[in-house]
Design a protein around this motif. Sequence first.
Motif, mmCIF file in Angstrom:
data_model
loop_
_atom_site.group_PDB
_atom_site.id
_atom_site.type_symbol
_atom_site.label_atom_id
_atom_site.label_comp_id
_atom_site.label_asym_id
_atom_site.label_seq_id
_atom_site.Cartn_x
_atom_site.Cartn_y
_atom_site.Cartn_z
ATOM 1 N N CYS A 187 35.685 27.413 26.780
ATOM 2 C CA CYS A 187 36.258 28.866 26.658
ATOM 3 C C CYS A 187 35.083 29.804 27.120
ATOM 4 O O CYS A 187 35.337 30.928 27.333
ATOM 5 N N THR A 188 33.836 29.433 26.961
ATOM 6 C CA THR A 188 32.913 30.259 27.397
ATOM 7 C C THR A 188 32.938 30.527 29.114
ATOM 8 O O THR A 188 32.769 31.422 29.509
ATOM 9 N N VAL A 189 33.238 29.362 29.602
ATOM 10 C CA VAL A 189 33.182 29.476 31.261
ATOM 11 C C VAL A 189 34.589 30.281 31.646
ATOM 12 O O VAL A 189 34.498 31.090 32.381
ATOM 13 N N ILE A 190 35.501 30.009 30.756
ATOM 14 C CA ILE A 190 36.602 30.867 31.004
ATOM 15 C C ILE A 190 36.579 32.484 30.982
ATOM 16 O O ILE A 190 36.855 33.270 31.603
ATOM 17 N N ILE A 191 35.837 32.863 29.894
ATOM 18 C CA ILE A 191 35.562 34.145 29.628
ATOM 19 C C ILE A 191 34.646 34.679 30.586
ATOM 20 O O ILE A 191 34.789 36.074 31.056
ATOM 21 N N LEU A 192 33.407 34.017 31.183
ATOM 22 C CA LEU A 192 32.612 34.442 32.011
ATOM 23 C C LEU A 192 33.337 34.587 33.354
ATOM 24 O O LEU A 192 32.981 35.539 34.001
ATOM 25 N N LEU A 193 34.127 33.706 33.802
ATOM 26 C CA LEU A 193 34.985 33.783 34.966
ATOM 27 C C LEU A 193 35.863 35.096 34.833
ATOM 28 O O LEU A 193 35.971 35.909 35.679
ATOM 29 N N LEU A 194 36.468 35.135 33.587
ATOM 30 C CA LEU A 194 37.379 36.284 33.745
ATOM 31 C C LEU A 194 36.462 37.816 33.616
ATOM 32 O O LEU A 194 36.806 38.798 34.123
#
Length: 403
Positions: free
Chosen positions: A195-202
């Motif tokens: 989820c951390t990776v998804i939020i950073l990419l977003l």
Amino acid sequence: MSQSAVKNRDRVQQVQQSKKNAQRLNTKRKKPKFFDVTTGFDMPFFITVILLVIIGLIMMFSASYPSAYYYRGNSYAFFLPQLGFAVVGVIAMIIISTVDYRQLRRWAYVAYIVSTLLLVLVLFMPAINGVHRWISVGVQFQPSEIAKFAVILVLACWASTHPNKMDTLKTGLVLPLIFVAITAVLLVLEPHYSCTVIILLLALIMLFLSGTKLVYFILMIGGGAGLASVLYFSGVLSSYLDDKFAGWRHALEYVDDHTFTWQTRNSLYAIGSGGLLGLGPGQSRQKHLFLPEPQNDFIFAIVAEELGFVGATLILLMFAYLVFRGISICMKAPDTFGKLLGTGLCVQIGLQVVLNIFVITDLLPNTGISLPFFSYGGTSMLILLAEMGVVLSITRQARAEKY
């Protein structure tokens, strides 16, 4: 009656008829019709969402009933709750689509604060499988799902509030990253790295669309990599990540390893067994207690086994169409807030699909990334459908401006 009098009468009648037509048209546009071409939401997008939900429910039941019967004594133990959440979610999606999305702007920072408090609270909840991701209040829910929406919402609000300053270092990078950093740190503490990776990419994508300079992205990526390295070598992340990276890209080699590669190896067996056309709906072998929790993050492996390459590809094409359709329509929104909000929500779907496929095919370590509308989880289903309602609300406004 003179000829001039007749002409004047005709002119008066034409003016009166024109006024009546205009009033009739305005009255029609004010009526809240769900599927009207002017005030209604985008039908292709709506139908695609419904089809994905239906297919997802069918495949979730097919993937889950052996485990549900073995561990819970009820083949419908996973399916029935998911069906209930899906029904509630679809109703919520339709209702939300009738509300002007611009109302969300005034609640952006409140939503972010609430999501942050929930992320703090979840750290004090009992650990499940070694992680703190769920809050139990009669039912379990994941604050991380709410956090994704809150971050997208607050970044869209920030960028639309400062449209002429997003090319500056302070407004275009530093200040918005404070919101992202707080959420990311709390997610790391759970830990919930996917989820951390998804939020950073977003955040990267939304800031880029907002006008942040490219050189700032280089600084942000460099700083993020440096921070991650410090945390890893200091031991904060190493113990958890070492377990996740153990056996990565070698799932078919370490056949005696039942600790780190068992799930990924059986996922690859399922995908390979499906072949071109699949074994047939309900005919998966790996779901019979070989692939752990097949109804969750690895559900698409069962999809590939039962429906084959052709069926799995068609589902991926449906996801691709959903993302493309959503972004293309949201970019026609009448304001920057709508464009960024809708694009961010659609990009989130695309990112989760891509990362999930990478995980089940061993291209990424197994970090727990759910497949939208397919993986078991009531929080995810409700939030995703509510987000699709927001996208449909944006399509309403875009169409209203057009017509």
